[in-house]
Design a protein around this motif. Structure first.
Motif, PDB file in Angstrom:
ATOM      1  N   GLN A   1       0.850  -1.070   0.055  1.00 30.32           N
ATOM      2  CA  GLN A   1       0.037  -0.025   0.158  1.00 30.32           C
ATOM      3  C   GLN A   1       0.866   1.280  -0.126  1.00 30.32           C
ATOM      4  OE1 GLN A   1      -3.082   0.229   3.075  1.00 30.32           O
ATOM      5  NE2 GLN A   1      -4.241   1.690   1.967  1.00 30.32           N
ATOM      6  N   GLY A   2       2.172   1.237   0.428  1.00 26.89           N
ATOM      7  CA  GLY A   2       2.836   2.201   0.213  1.00 26.89           C
ATOM      8  C   GLY A   2       3.043   2.902  -1.311  1.00 26.89           C
ATOM      9  N   CYS A   3       2.848   2.149  -2.167  1.00 28.48           N
ATOM     10  CA  CYS A   3       2.832   2.591  -3.668  1.00 28.48           C
ATOM     11  C   CYS A   3       1.599   2.155  -4.294  1.00 28.48           C
ATOM     12  CB  CYS A   3       4.002   1.891  -4.336  1.00 28.48           C
ATOM     13  SG  CYS A   3       5.800   2.081  -3.848  1.00 28.48           S
ATOM     14  N   HIS A   4       0.878   1.053  -4.154  1.00 25.46           N
ATOM     15  CA  HIS A   4      -0.183   0.599  -4.766  1.00 25.46           C
ATOM     16  C   HIS A   4      -1.439   0.915  -4.235  1.00 25.46           C
ATOM     17  CE1 HIS A   4       2.261  -1.120  -8.106  1.00 25.46           C
ATOM     18  NE2 HIS A   4       2.835  -1.720  -6.981  1.00 25.46           N
ATOM     19  N   SER A   5      -2.668   1.508  -4.532  1.00 25.59           N
ATOM     20  CA  SER A   5      -3.998   1.600  -3.954  1.00 25.59           C
ATOM     21  C   SER A   5      -4.836   0.613  -4.190  1.00 25.59           C
ATOM     22  CB  SER A   5      -4.509   2.953  -4.438  1.00 25.59           C
ATOM     23  OG  SER A   5      -4.664   3.237  -5.857  1.00 25.59           O
ATOM     24  N   LEU A   6      -6.001   0.507  -3.476  1.00 20.68           N
ATOM     25  CA  LEU A   6      -7.124  -0.168  -3.807  1.00 20.68           C
ATOM     26  C   LEU A   6      -8.148   0.754  -3.969  1.00 20.68           C
ATOM     27  CD1 LEU A   6      -6.646  -3.237  -1.507  1.00 20.68           C
ATOM     28  CD2 LEU A   6      -6.053  -3.078  -4.078  1.00 20.68           C
ATOM     29  N   LYS A   7      -8.485   1.642  -4.632  1.00 15.81           N
ATOM     30  CA  LYS A   7      -9.249   2.753  -4.558  1.00 15.81           C
ATOM     31  C   LYS A   7     -10.623   2.510  -4.787  1.00 15.81           C
ATOM     32  CE  LYS A   7      -8.362   3.989  -9.576  1.00 15.81           C
ATOM     33  NZ  LYS A   7      -7.906   5.010 -10.390  1.00 15.81           N
ATOM     34  N   TYR A   8     -11.036   1.066  -5.159  1.00 13.17           N
ATOM     35  CA  TYR A   8     -12.512   0.939  -5.195  1.00 13.17           C
ATOM     36  C   TYR A   8     -13.063   0.049  -3.962  1.00 13.17           C
ATOM     37  CZ  TYR A   8     -11.782   2.272  -9.970  1.00 13.17           C
ATOM     38  OH  TYR A   8     -11.380   3.056 -11.082  1.00 13.17           O
ATOM     39  N   MET A   9     -12.123  -0.149  -2.994  1.00  9.94           N
ATOM     40  CA  MET A   9     -12.188  -0.907  -1.741  1.00  9.94           C
ATOM     41  C   MET A   9     -12.360   0.113  -0.298  1.00  9.94           C
ATOM     42  SD  MET A   9     -13.159  -3.651  -0.026  1.00  9.94           S
ATOM     43  CE  MET A   9     -13.348  -4.784  -1.498  1.00  9.94           C
ATOM     44  N   ARG A  10     -13.326   0.058   0.446  1.00 10.72           N
ATOM     45  CA  ARG A  10     -13.249   0.702   1.754  1.00 10.72           C
ATOM     46  C   ARG A  10     -12.549  -0.160   2.731  1.00 10.72           C
ATOM     47  NH1 ARG A  10     -15.780   5.351   1.670  1.00 10.72           N
ATOM     48  NH2 ARG A  10     -17.527   5.739  -0.094  1.00 10.72           N
ATOM     49  N   TYR A  11     -12.010   0.345   3.675  1.00 10.91           N
ATOM     50  CA  TYR A  11     -11.405  -0.530   4.767  1.00 10.91           C
ATOM     51  C   TYR A  11     -12.643  -1.208   5.462  1.00 10.91           C
ATOM     52  CZ  TYR A  11      -6.949   2.103   4.454  1.00 10.91           C
ATOM     53  OH  TYR A  11      -5.740   2.341   4.098  1.00 10.91           O
TER      54      TYR A  11
ATOM     55  N   PRO B   1     -11.898   3.957   9.054  1.00 11.05           N
ATOM     56  CA  PRO B   1     -12.470   2.875   8.596  1.00 11.05           C
ATOM     57  C   PRO B   1     -13.402   2.958   7.154  1.00 11.05           C
ATOM     58  CG  PRO B   1     -12.435   2.949  10.986  1.00 11.05           C
ATOM     59  CD  PRO B   1     -12.236   4.101  10.537  1.00 11.05           C
ATOM     60  N   THR B   2     -13.930   4.050   7.063  1.00 13.52           N
ATOM     61  CA  THR B   2     -14.996   4.706   5.856  1.00 13.52           C
ATOM     62  C   THR B   2     -14.072   5.060   4.805  1.00 13.52           C
ATOM     63  OG1 THR B   2     -15.167   6.715   7.086  1.00 13.52           O
ATOM     64  CG2 THR B   2     -16.862   4.988   7.446  1.00 13.52           C
ATOM     65  N   ASP B   3     -12.870   5.211   5.063  1.00 14.64           N
ATOM     66  CA  ASP B   3     -11.979   5.754   3.753  1.00 14.64           C
ATOM     67  C   ASP B   3     -11.688   4.376   2.709  1.00 14.64           C
ATOM     68  OD1 ASP B   3     -11.956   8.092   4.975  1.00 14.64           O
ATOM     69  OD2 ASP B   3      -9.799   7.895   5.647  1.00 14.64           O
ATOM     70  N   MET B   4     -11.675   4.930   1.625  1.00 17.20           N
ATOM     71  CA  MET B   4     -11.124   4.201   0.390  1.00 17.20           C
ATOM     72  C   MET B   4      -9.497   3.701   0.739  1.00 17.20           C
ATOM     73  SD  MET B   4     -13.647   3.580  -1.592  1.00 17.20           S
ATOM     74  CE  MET B   4     -15.077   4.077  -2.306  1.00 17.20           C
ATOM     75  N   MET B   5      -9.132   2.445   0.287  1.00 19.61           N
ATOM     76  CA  MET B   5      -7.894   2.112   0.467  1.00 19.61           C
ATOM     77  C   MET B   5      -6.886   2.783  -0.762  1.00 19.61           C
ATOM     78  SD  MET B   5      -8.721  -1.881   1.744  1.00 19.61           S
ATOM     79  CE  MET B   5      -7.004  -2.311   2.173  1.00 19.61           C
ATOM     80  N   THR B   6      -6.679   3.845  -0.394  1.00 20.55           N
ATOM     81  CA  THR B   6      -5.672   4.635  -1.361  1.00 20.55           C
ATOM     82  C   THR B   6      -4.357   4.794  -0.721  1.00 20.55           C
ATOM     83  OG1 THR B   6      -6.457   6.867  -0.258  1.00 20.55           O
ATOM     84  CG2 THR B   6      -7.513   6.014  -2.242  1.00 20.55           C
ATOM     85  N   THR B   7      -3.364   5.302  -1.578  1.00 25.39           N
ATOM     86  CA  THR B   7      -2.116   5.679  -1.002  1.00 25.39           C
ATOM     87  C   THR B   7      -1.744   7.116  -1.117  1.00 25.39           C
ATOM     88  OG1 THR B   7       0.106   5.042  -1.646  1.00 25.39           O
ATOM     89  CG2 THR B   7      -1.235   5.064  -3.292  1.00 25.39           C
ATOM     90  N   ALA B   8      -0.726   7.458  -0.221  1.00 23.22           N
ATOM     91  CA  ALA B   8      -0.329   8.795  -0.281  1.00 23.22           C
ATOM     92  C   ALA B   8       0.834   9.098  -1.543  1.00 23.22           C
ATOM     93  CB  ALA B   8       0.301   9.138   0.948  1.00 23.22           C
ATOM     94  N   LEU B   9       0.992   8.129  -2.184  1.00 27.37           N
ATOM     95  CA  LEU B   9       1.948   8.319  -3.182  1.00 27.37           C
ATOM     96  C   LEU B   9       1.292   9.199  -4.359  1.00 27.37           C
ATOM     97  CD1 LEU B   9       4.882   7.786  -4.173  1.00 27.37           C
ATOM     98  CD2 LEU B   9       3.989   5.643  -5.340  1.00 27.37           C
ATOM     99  N   LYS B  10       2.134  10.229  -4.834  1.00 25.27           N
ATOM    100  CA  LYS B  10       1.561  10.818  -5.884  1.00 25.27           C
ATOM    101  C   LYS B  10       1.909  10.403  -7.154  1.00 25.27           C
ATOM    102  CE  LYS B  10       1.853  15.163  -3.054  1.00 25.27           C
ATOM    103  NZ  LYS B  10       2.272  16.550  -3.069  1.00 25.27           N
TER     104      LYS B  10
END
Length: 245
Positions: free
Chosen positions: A52-62, A87-96
């Motif tokens: 997750q430091g690099c790759h997101s799962l932007k369609y999945m919520r925690y 917990p309600t956030d999407m599983m994104t990453t801070a990497l731009k």
């Protein structure tokens, strides 16, 4: 007519070659099991800690993930949420995206659908197929994904693998890589590493289609219903037409 048959054969030839698997190395069977909740939970842990430091799962919520995998909210907050993530956030990453292009030469892909547009077998085989290649920017290459731009995220766990060339000849002699072999053990044994990679692949397969098990079960019910209706329709047809025949 002959010209039409020839044209059709030419159109189908590439499809036949692809179906035969003539391109690239043979993929290993991931043997995933979406009913194995313990495996899915371990896979979620590996993803959060290593990917997750690099790759997101932007369609999945925690929260959705935790509910599906049987993870209590207190364990979710303690082990799988970092920083100010909720917990309600999407599983994104801070990497731009710009940083990904600067560091790796390309935008870092989201992994939500990776097992659907690749396949679970591809992901499983890819994570096992890194080998040493001093010509690459990060010193590694990949048998499944040649000229890969990503460093090996599990090198300390798997160990160091060397390429195996066709005919025993190195690249300088015109040989090409056909396999890899472990030359320096890592923190995990090969069997333990295989289990870890399978757990991660299992988790990514779940993420790509969370309703897959429910969809299959619903499909079974639909088929049973159609089978029952066919039997009823068959006997009704016999009853309605018995005087005519």
């Amino acid at each position: 007519m002959k010209h039409a048959i020839l044209a059709l054969a030419l159109l189908l030839t590439p499809l036949a070659v692809m179906a035969a698997g003539g391109h690239g190395p043979k993929l290993e069977d991931a043997n995933i099991d979406l009913k194995d909740q313990a495996s899915l939970q371990r896979g979620a842990k590996y993803y959060v800690n290593y990917c997750q430091g690099c790759h997101s799962l932007k369609y999945m919520r925690y929260k959705r993930m935790a509910q599906d995998l049987g993870i209590p909210e207190d364990e979710l907050r303690e082990n799988l949420l970092f920083g100010d993530a909720a917990p309600t956030d999407m599983m994104t990453t801070a990497l731009k995206p710009a940083d990904g292009e600067a560091w790796f030469g390309t935008e870092i892909p989201d992994l939500t659908l990776v097992t659907r547009w690749r396949s679970p077998d591809w992901v499983y085989s890819y994570l096992k197929s890194y080998y040493v290649d001093d010509s690459r920017p990060y010193g590694v290459n990949n048998l499944v994904f040649p000229d890969v731009g990503m460093p090996h995220p599990f090198a300390h766990l798997q160990g160091v693998q060397a390429p195996v060339y066709a005919g025993g000849h190195g690249e300088e002699d015109g040989g090409h890589v056909i396999d890899v072999k472990l030359v320096e053990p890592g923190q995990l044994t090969p069997t333990e590493y295989d289990v870890m990679v399978r757990d991660l692949t299992n988790f990514l397969t779940y993420v790509g289609e969370p309703y897959k098990l429910e969809r299959r079960q619903l499909g079974l019910y639909v088929l049973l219903f159609l089978g029952l209706m066919f039997i009823l329709a068959f006997y009704m047809k016999r009853e309605f037409w018995k005087d005519i025949h």
